[in-house]
Design a protein around this motif. Structure first.
Motif, PDB file in Angstrom:
ATOM      1  N   SER A  76       0.853  -1.195   0.000  1.00 52.24           N
ATOM      2  CA  SER A  76       0.000   0.000   0.000  1.00 52.24           C
ATOM      3  C   SER A  76       0.882   1.235   0.000  1.00 52.24           C
ATOM      4  O   SER A  76       2.010   1.220   0.512  1.00 52.24           O
ATOM      5  CB  SER A  76      -0.910   0.019   1.233  1.00 52.24           C
ATOM      6  OG  SER A  76      -1.751  -1.114   1.262  1.00 52.24           O
ATOM      7  N   THR A 114       0.220   5.297   0.997  1.00 48.94           N
ATOM      8  CA  THR A 114      -0.734   6.265   1.531  1.00 48.94           C
ATOM      9  C   THR A 114      -0.069   7.617   1.687  1.00 48.94           C
ATOM     10  O   THR A 114       1.160   7.725   1.801  1.00 48.94           O
ATOM     11  CB  THR A 114      -1.303   5.829   2.896  1.00 48.94           C
ATOM     12  OG1 THR A 114      -0.250   5.856   3.878  1.00 48.94           O
ATOM     13  CG2 THR A 114      -1.884   4.429   2.821  1.00 48.94           C
ATOM     14  N   ALA A 118      -4.998   6.804  -0.726  1.00 45.62           N
ATOM     15  CA  ALA A 118      -4.364   5.509  -0.496  1.00 45.62           C
ATOM     16  C   ALA A 118      -4.392   4.706  -1.783  1.00 45.62           C
ATOM     17  O   ALA A 118      -5.402   4.671  -2.487  1.00 45.62           O
ATOM     18  CB  ALA A 118      -5.060   4.752   0.628  1.00 45.62           C
ATOM     19  N   ASP A 138       5.132  -1.403   3.118  1.00 49.53           N
ATOM     20  CA  ASP A 138       4.234  -0.352   2.647  1.00 49.53           C
ATOM     21  C   ASP A 138       4.934   1.004   2.733  1.00 49.53           C
ATOM     22  O   ASP A 138       5.833   1.221   3.554  1.00 49.53           O
ATOM     23  CB  ASP A 138       2.966  -0.314   3.508  1.00 49.53           C
ATOM     24  CG  ASP A 138       2.133  -1.572   3.392  1.00 49.53           C
ATOM     25  OD1 ASP A 138       2.253  -2.260   2.359  1.00 49.53           O
ATOM     26  OD2 ASP A 138       1.373  -1.868   4.333  1.00 49.53           O
ATOM     27  N   MET A 140       4.119   4.626   3.697  1.00 44.72           N
ATOM     28  CA  MET A 140       3.054   5.270   4.464  1.00 44.72           C
ATOM     29  C   MET A 140       3.399   6.731   4.750  1.00 44.72           C
ATOM     30  O   MET A 140       4.560   7.105   4.890  1.00 44.72           O
ATOM     31  CB  MET A 140       2.845   4.533   5.788  1.00 44.72           C
ATOM     32  CG  MET A 140       2.682   3.016   5.653  1.00 44.72           C
ATOM     33  SD  MET A 140       1.172   2.570   4.761  1.00 44.72           S
ATOM     34  CE  MET A 140      -0.044   2.929   6.035  1.00 44.72           C
TER      35      MET A 140
END
Length: 655
Positions: free
Chosen positions: A341, A343, A389, A426, A428
């Protein structure tokens, strides 16, 4: 919609990029003069005069003399066939005409007035072809000629032939990592062809695999890449709820919501996909189904895959297809990848912005980042606070890019771009501060030997815009054009653009005028790229002239006979003016000779040129290699403002 099961659930409908909301326009109908008794007399229909011209010919399979029966031949003209809903005096309705070929491929159009005509043929199993096409055209480019048929007052019967090429076919299987068939998966066929010195990609069709994982597509002969596109689109659930609420309020609310998204160049939310916390994620594809990971691991997806084993379009193998050829075995293997991910938050938004879309752009080795490079690009819709995201992202290097485009109400641009690498973890908490753009400003001046002037409304119709050079941030997306109000018609200021390299484009020129130059700091901005800094570019001088040049001549073949089927190309002696990769040059042009062998170029900018005639059906005249090959047979001419030149040519033959 039928229910589909199995692993195809990982392939979902892409969020549709807003195309706009169509508006219905009511058309009124005026009444005629009043007749006796208060009744309105019906207007007398205008009768058009038929001409003596006849176009007759055959539609044949390319490279043979075999006629194609049942082909539909369309005849069009810019004015000779009259406005719709009128009638010629021989009873033929006005407007475009059509005919069907007989068993020998023959057709005929009668009663044609003096004028210029286009003839096009279509037939089942064949590529749509135009009169004069000497090679199959996968996608018609700017320098690919549209040859016309001219009927003069002395013409009676004109005999023509139209060649048609058979469609080709691409087929294969889509399987998973274990070799099992992937059922109901959407396979996309993307054309790949050169234009202005670089590859251009454009999706042409999508098809689905059957219960054996097999797909097939009929396409125009040419070069293609084939893949399963699975880039994710992630949308805040709150945005989906807002759209759902608008739907409940009726068409007016939906239209207002869509208009707001469109003004922001954004993505319309859809109520499909898999919910992950406050977001919903889906994949591009043909089915509106939730994401179903291929295993029980909700962090794994089937990533995009291209034949034979690439995860990016730029690295995919090219499938070359000849006329009538069937290419089988164009197989695709889908493998699950551990996804991550990304974000972050946009910093500096003036307030909530509906539908604003953030892109995660993979590197393009061809340096031609453009909307074509966004065919299979992850997207994320930011919420009202600017939070976004990306879910389901394959490891790799990316550029995070966002642009709030200018509008008529707010001509500023807000944008951000940042390079990232998605690895084992990820990414972030990215912060993307939004920056403003830069403008061009200046004046329009007229160059006229007769001291002619232009009315204010015609001068205001001239638009000055900047087009980003491919490979720069400004070229990643293409905002809608915005017309700027100009209280002083001779002065202009553009909307804001993302700083970077650009070329100026001038449109809306009045009849009888051409563009001479757009100068700033001693540089002609319509011929060479310039750097637009954050401080903008003032004092641009756009010069229009009514002193229009003409270059004409007769083209003959090596036997001294007229060569109406040849192509004439004109291009600058200075190679730096030929093109910038991915962008056309106004100084490189092509022309089709008439039946009398005469070619004409009108309005070439002043400068030194080479002009050559050739019989070279497969040539791409935007390719520097093609222009270089023409130099030995080319004639050199010097063009000035308002000058006329005659240069006869001998066409060379190349295959």
């Amino acid at each position: 919609m039928a229910h589909h099961h199995g692993k195809r659930g990982a392939f979902l409908s892409a969020f549709l990029v807003l195309a706009g909301v169509a508006a219905l326009v009511a058309q009124g109908r005026g009444g005629g003069p009043a007749a006796a008794g208060g009744q309105t007399a019906a207007p007398q229909p205008q009768i058009l005069k038929a001409g003596p011209g006849i176009i007759m010919g055959r539609v044949v399979e390319a490279g043979t003399s075999t006629g194609i029966a049942g082909a539909i031949v369309l005849l069009g003209s810019t004015g000779a066939l009259g406005a719709p809903q009128l009638t010629f005096d021989d009873g033929t309705p006005s407007g475009q005409r059509s005919a069907q070929t007989d068993s020998k491929g023959q057709f005929m159009f009668r009663g044609l007035p003096v004028g210029t005509y286009a003839v096009t043929a279509t037939a089942t199993g064949y590529v749509r072809s135009q009169y004069g096409d000497a090679a199959v055209i996968q996608i018609r480019r700017a320098l690919d000629l549209n040859r016309m048929i001219e009927i003069t007052a002395t013409d009676r019967v004109i005999d023509v032939a139209i060649e048609m090429w058979k469609n080709g076919g691409i087929g294969g299987r889509v399987v998973d990592e274990t070799g099992d068939p992937m059922v109901g998966v959407e396979v996309t066929v993307i054309s790949r062809m050169p234009s202005w010195g670089g590859p251009v990609m454009q999706p042409v069709l999508s098809t689905q695999t059957d219960d054996r994982g097999i797909y097939h597509a009929d396409v125009t002969p040419g070069d293609y890449i084939v893949g399963v596109l699975a880039a994710t689109t992630t949308v805040p659930v709150a945005e989906i709820q807002r759209f759902t609420a608008a739907q409940g309020q009726g068409n007016a609310a939906v239209s207002a919501f869509a208009a707001e998204v469109g003004a922001n160049g954004g993505t319309m939310p859809r109520g499909v996909g898999t919910r992950v916390g406050a977001f919903s994620v889906s994949q591009f594809g043909g089915f509106n189904e939730p994401v179903v990971p291929p295993t029980g691991d909700r962090g794994a997806f089937y990533a995009s895959s291209y034949h034979p084993a690439s995860q990016t379009a730029t690295a995919a193998a090219v499938v070359h297809l000849q006329s009538g050829e069937e290419k089988t075995g164009v197989d695709i293997v889908l493998r699950p990848v551990r996804t991550r991910s990304v974000t972050g938050r946009l910093i500096g938004l003036p307030g909530p912005v509906t539908g604003l879309t953030v892109f995660l752009v993979a590197p393009d080795p061809s340096q031609r980042a453009s909307q074509a490079a966004l065919i299979d690009t992850p997207r994320a819709v930011a919420d009202g606070s600017g939070a976004f995201a990306f879910l389901g992202i394959a490891p790799g290097a990316y550029t995070v890019f966002v642009q709030k485009p200018p509008t008529a109400a707010d001509t500023r641009v807000l944008w951000a771009s940042r390079s990232i690498v998605v690895g084992d973890a990820d990414v972030m908490g990215l912060e993307l501060p939004l920056a403003s753009g830069a403008r061009l400003s200046g004046r329009i001046q007229l160059q006229s030997a007769q001291s002619a002037a232009l009315p204010a409304d015609q001068l205001k119709a001239v638009t000055i815009t900047a087009r980003a050079v491919p490979g720069t941030p400004g070229a990643i997306t293409s905002p809608r054009p915005v017309r700027m109000d100009r209280p002083d018609p001779a002065q202009f200021t553009t909307v804001e653009y993302i700083p970077g390299r650009y070329m100026v484009e001038i449109q809306g020129l009045p009849r009888g005028w051409v563009l001479a130059s757009a100068m700033a700091n001693g540089q002609n901005l319509v011929d060479q790229a310039f750097d637009l800094s954050a401080s903008g570019l003032p004092d641009v001088v756009v010069t229009l002239t009514n002193q229009i040049s003409t270059l004409t001549g007769i083209v003959r073949d090596t036997r001294g006979e007229l060569a109406p089927a040849a192509t004439v190309a004109v291009f600058p002696v200075d190679r730096s003016l030929w093109r910038i990769p991915g962008m056309g040059s106004r100084r490189v042009q092509t022309a089709a000779p008439g039946r009398d062998g005469r070619y004409t170029f009108t309005g070439l900018p002043a400068g030194d040129y080479l002009v050559a005639g050739c019989d070279w059906p497969s040539a791409d005249f935007s390719d520097p290699g093609v222009l270089t090959a023409l130099i030995p047979s080319a004639a050199r001419v010097s063009i000035g403002d308002g000058t006329s030149h005659t240069q006869d040519l001998q066409a060379t033959v190349r295959r």
